[in-house]
Write an enzyme that holds these catalytic residues in place. Structure first.
Site, mmCIF file in Angstrom:
data_model
loop_
_atom_site.group_PDB
_atom_site.id
_atom_site.type_symbol
_atom_site.label_atom_id
_atom_site.label_comp_id
_atom_site.label_asym_id
_atom_site.label_seq_id
_atom_site.Cartn_x
_atom_site.Cartn_y
_atom_site.Cartn_z
ATOM 1 N N ASP A 1 -5.434 11.142 8.820
ATOM 2 C CA ASP A 1 -5.337 11.123 7.178
ATOM 3 C C ASP A 1 -4.191 12.021 6.942
ATOM 4 O O ASP A 1 -3.545 12.924 7.456
ATOM 5 C CB ASP A 1 -6.659 12.147 7.032
ATOM 6 C CG ASP A 1 -7.794 11.474 6.474
ATOM 7 O OD1 ASP A 1 -7.458 10.022 6.157
ATOM 8 O OD2 ASP A 1 -8.710 11.767 6.358
ATOM 9 N N THR B 1 0.409 3.513 1.889
ATOM 10 C CA THR B 1 0.736 3.849 3.337
ATOM 11 C C THR B 1 1.996 3.892 3.825
ATOM 12 O O THR B 1 2.341 4.699 4.874
ATOM 13 C CB THR B 1 -0.432 2.883 4.250
ATOM 14 O OG1 THR B 1 -0.737 3.296 5.366
ATOM 15 C CG2 THR B 1 0.117 1.514 4.180
ATOM 16 N N TYR C 1 -2.545 -1.228 11.199
ATOM 17 C CA TYR C 1 -2.736 -1.814 9.777
ATOM 18 C C TYR C 1 -1.717 -1.524 8.847
ATOM 19 O O TYR C 1 -0.875 -2.195 8.183
ATOM 20 C CB TYR C 1 -3.975 -1.115 9.169
ATOM 21 C CG TYR C 1 -4.135 -1.389 7.687
ATOM 22 C CD1 TYR C 1 -4.379 -2.463 7.034
ATOM 23 C CD2 TYR C 1 -3.760 -0.187 6.953
ATOM 24 C CE1 TYR C 1 -4.413 -2.400 5.518
ATOM 25 C CE2 TYR C 1 -3.756 -0.187 5.404
ATOM 26 C CZ TYR C 1 -3.920 -1.583 4.858
ATOM 27 O OH TYR C 1 -4.293 -1.694 3.416
ATOM 28 N N LYS D 1 1.687 -3.551 6.730
ATOM 29 C CA LYS D 1 2.375 -3.561 5.431
ATOM 30 C C LYS D 1 3.713 -3.418 5.268
ATOM 31 O O LYS D 1 4.327 -4.113 4.523
ATOM 32 C CB LYS D 1 1.719 -2.466 4.558
ATOM 33 C CG LYS D 1 -0.040 -2.841 4.292
ATOM 34 C CD LYS D 1 -0.290 -3.950 3.522
ATOM 35 C CE LYS D 1 -1.661 -4.498 3.373
ATOM 36 N NZ LYS D 1 -1.715 -5.805 2.682
ATOM 37 N N SER E 1 0.797 -1.308 -0.046
ATOM 38 C CA SER E 1 -0.065 0.228 0.057
ATOM 39 C C SER E 1 0.860 1.377 0.029
ATOM 40 O O SER E 1 1.890 1.179 0.705
ATOM 41 C CB SER E 1 -0.948 -0.072 1.209
ATOM 42 O OG SER E 1 -1.309 1.287 1.545
HETATM 43 N N1 UFG Z 1 -13.109 10.957 3.041
HETATM 44 C C1 UFG Z 1 -14.245 11.723 3.535
HETATM 45 N N2 UFG Z 1 -15.480 11.016 3.944
HETATM 46 C C2 UFG Z 1 -15.593 9.994 4.238
HETATM 47 C C3 UFG Z 1 -14.494 9.139 3.792
HETATM 48 C C4 UFG Z 1 -13.346 9.553 3.404
HETATM 49 O O1 UFG Z 1 -13.943 12.840 3.445
HETATM 50 O O2 UFG Z 1 -16.771 9.421 4.559
HETATM 51 C C5 UFG Z 1 -11.920 11.445 2.772
HETATM 52 C C6 UFG Z 1 -10.680 11.093 3.626
HETATM 53 O O3 UFG Z 1 -10.551 12.089 4.597
HETATM 54 C C7 UFG Z 1 -9.518 11.078 2.737
HETATM 55 C C8 UFG Z 1 -10.089 10.589 1.399
HETATM 56 O O4 UFG Z 1 -11.356 10.712 1.464
HETATM 57 O O5 UFG Z 1 -8.969 12.205 2.384
HETATM 58 C C9 UFG Z 1 -9.916 9.031 1.131
HETATM 59 O O6 UFG Z 1 -10.101 8.409 2.281
HETATM 60 P P1 UFG Z 1 -10.470 6.854 2.106
HETATM 61 O O7 UFG Z 1 -10.804 6.423 3.473
HETATM 62 O O8 UFG Z 1 -11.332 6.318 1.089
HETATM 63 O O9 UFG Z 1 -8.975 6.257 1.739
HETATM 64 P P2 UFG Z 1 -7.611 6.532 2.544
HETATM 65 O O10 UFG Z 1 -6.743 7.213 1.664
HETATM 66 O O11 UFG Z 1 -7.789 7.047 4.058
HETATM 67 O O12 UFG Z 1 -7.124 5.021 3.023
HETATM 68 C C10 UFG Z 1 -6.409 4.396 1.831
HETATM 69 C C11 UFG Z 1 -6.754 2.951 2.090
HETATM 70 C C12 UFG Z 1 -6.336 2.221 3.245
HETATM 71 C C13 UFG Z 1 -5.048 2.773 3.641
HETATM 72 C C14 UFG Z 1 -4.930 4.366 3.608
HETATM 73 C C15 UFG Z 1 -3.492 4.501 3.955
HETATM 74 O O13 UFG Z 1 -8.159 2.569 1.910
HETATM 75 O O14 UFG Z 1 -6.576 0.874 3.223
HETATM 76 O O15 UFG Z 1 -5.074 4.560 2.408
HETATM 77 O O16 UFG Z 1 -3.181 5.957 3.899
HETATM 78 F F1 UFG Z 1 -4.575 2.435 4.689
#
Ligand code: UFG
Length: 341
Positions: free
Chosen positions: A298, A126, A149, A153, A124
């Site tokens: 985030d 990540t 998590y 990775k 990832s």
């Molecule tokens: N977001 C919102 N509202 C929501 C959900 C997400 O505004 O209801 C925003 C988050 O703040 C972020 C973006 O949308 O800015 C993406 O969020 P996600 O949760 O879809 O994805 P992430 O980038 O946080 O997560 C991803 C992978 C994880 C991993 C992570 C590591 O899904 O498995 O990256 O950075 F761990």
């Protein structure tokens, strides 16, 4: 035959379809802890071929070895099986270390025992944390993980690297996924989160469908053009194809070293508000959303430099954001409708 662990899951199921389309026989091993067996039927519907399926808990070493014994023609493994909820991993880190690290070690030991040398691993972005310089290349230094998590990775990559040093017969590719979204164009398989979605796009489609009242946009005060976070959203079918390319590279001995890793993204950074606007446009719906505070943990912005995957792996993301978001919307509607049939 390619063993896909976690093959009924979101990325696994799309990859099984593409592997079968490319002519591979596929065995799925999944404990069904976060997926449904009917996915096997849907894969068959799409590709006209039924993959082999075994319900196995890969935390169980004996059962993992039995799997390899039962299928002596496994020639390579794609190891998707893992728990993936960031928040849950903070609440219950031991579950994450047991599931994600324990199963990887068991699979590697079984591969060693049964002379299977090739493995593609789901890593990832990540591992980069918040990079100082964007886009991130494969040379960008990894950062300490922000969650258990994420740490699984990092540790998994380290295990694979150490193993590649000790056993030169092994051939390993880690794919560092950016944010996988979208669904198969057939609308028969897609992302199916348990309960309230953590990830943006399932939350968007569920809100548009009326299952959630309001999408929360987590923060509009980031140092980005519109203030919302930026990610690199990769179509899940494009991502699935990267696995097929990686498997072929290993099986055809085209790898340059026995531990390689690639960024798998589009190379484009897209903000949360751009996702909202693009979704509204392609789905012709109005999304009920509100700006709320930042979500803990985030990353502000990240996107991939993909030239290494393009030139070295010969893989490139093809789908547009429009078609990807439309595929997610089609899947949501088709899936919900199928529940009431
Ligand atoms: N977001 C919102 N509202 C929501 C959900 C997400 O505004 O209801 C925003 C988050 O703040 C972020 C973006 O949308 O800015 C993406 O969020 P996600 O949760 O879809 O994805 P992430 O980038 O946080 O997560 C991803 C992978 C994880 C991993 C992570 C590591 O899904 O498995 O990256 O950075 F761990």
């Amino acid at each position: 035959m390619i063993l896909t662990t976690g093959g009924t899951g979101y990325i696994g199921s799309h990859t099984v379809v593409e592997l079968q389309n490319a002519g591979f026989d596929v065995l799925i091993a999944d404990d069904l802890s976060n997926s449904k067996q009917e996915v096997v039927d849907r894969i068959e519907q799409i590709s006209g071929k039924r993959p082999f399926f075994e319900k196995v808990d890969l935390k169980n070493k004996e059962k993992t070895f039995e799997l390899f014994q039962k299928y002596p023609n496994i020639e390579a493994v794609i190891h998707f099986a893992a728990s993936k909820a960031v928040g849950e991993s903070v609440e219950n880190p031991l579950k994450y270390y047991e599931n994600n690290i324990g199963s990887l070690v068991n699979v590697l030991q079984a591969m060693q025992e049964y002379d299977v040398a090739s493995i593609v691993f789901s890593s990832s972005c990540t591992v980069y944390g918040q990079p100082e310089i964007l886009p991130v290349t494969e040379q960008t230094k990894r950062k300490a993980a922000e969650s258990p998590y994420g740490n699984t990775k990092m540790i998994s990559e380290d295990i694979l690297k150490d193993h590649s040093v000790s056993d030169k017969s092994f051939k390993i590719i880690a794919l560092r996924y950016f944010n996988p979204i979208g669904a198969h164009p057939s609308g028969l398989i897609g992302e199916l989160p348990n309960g309230i979605p953590n990830n943006l796009v399932p939350f968007v489609t569920q809100t548009a469908y009326g299952l959630r009242t309001t999408l929360s946009v987590f923060g509009n005060d980031y140092d980005t053009p519109d203030g919302s976070c930026i990610r690199d959203y990769i179509n899940v079918v494009d991502l699935a194809e990267a696995h097929v390319v990686a498997i072929k590279r290993l099986l055809e001995n085209k790898n340059k070293s026995n531990f390689e890793y690639f960024n798998i993204g589009t190379g484009q950074g897209v903000s949360v508000l751009e996702i909202v606007r693009t979704f509204e446009k392609v789905s012709n719906t109005k999304l009920n959303y509100q700006i709320v505070g930042r979500r803990a943990g985030d990353i502000e912005k990240i996107w991939a430099e993909t030239s290494f995957a393009n030139t070295e792996l010969g893989w490139k993301a093809k789908k547009t954001l429009n078609e990807t978001l439309l595929s997610a919307w089609n899947w949501e509607q088709k899936y919900r409708a199928s529940l009431t049939e």
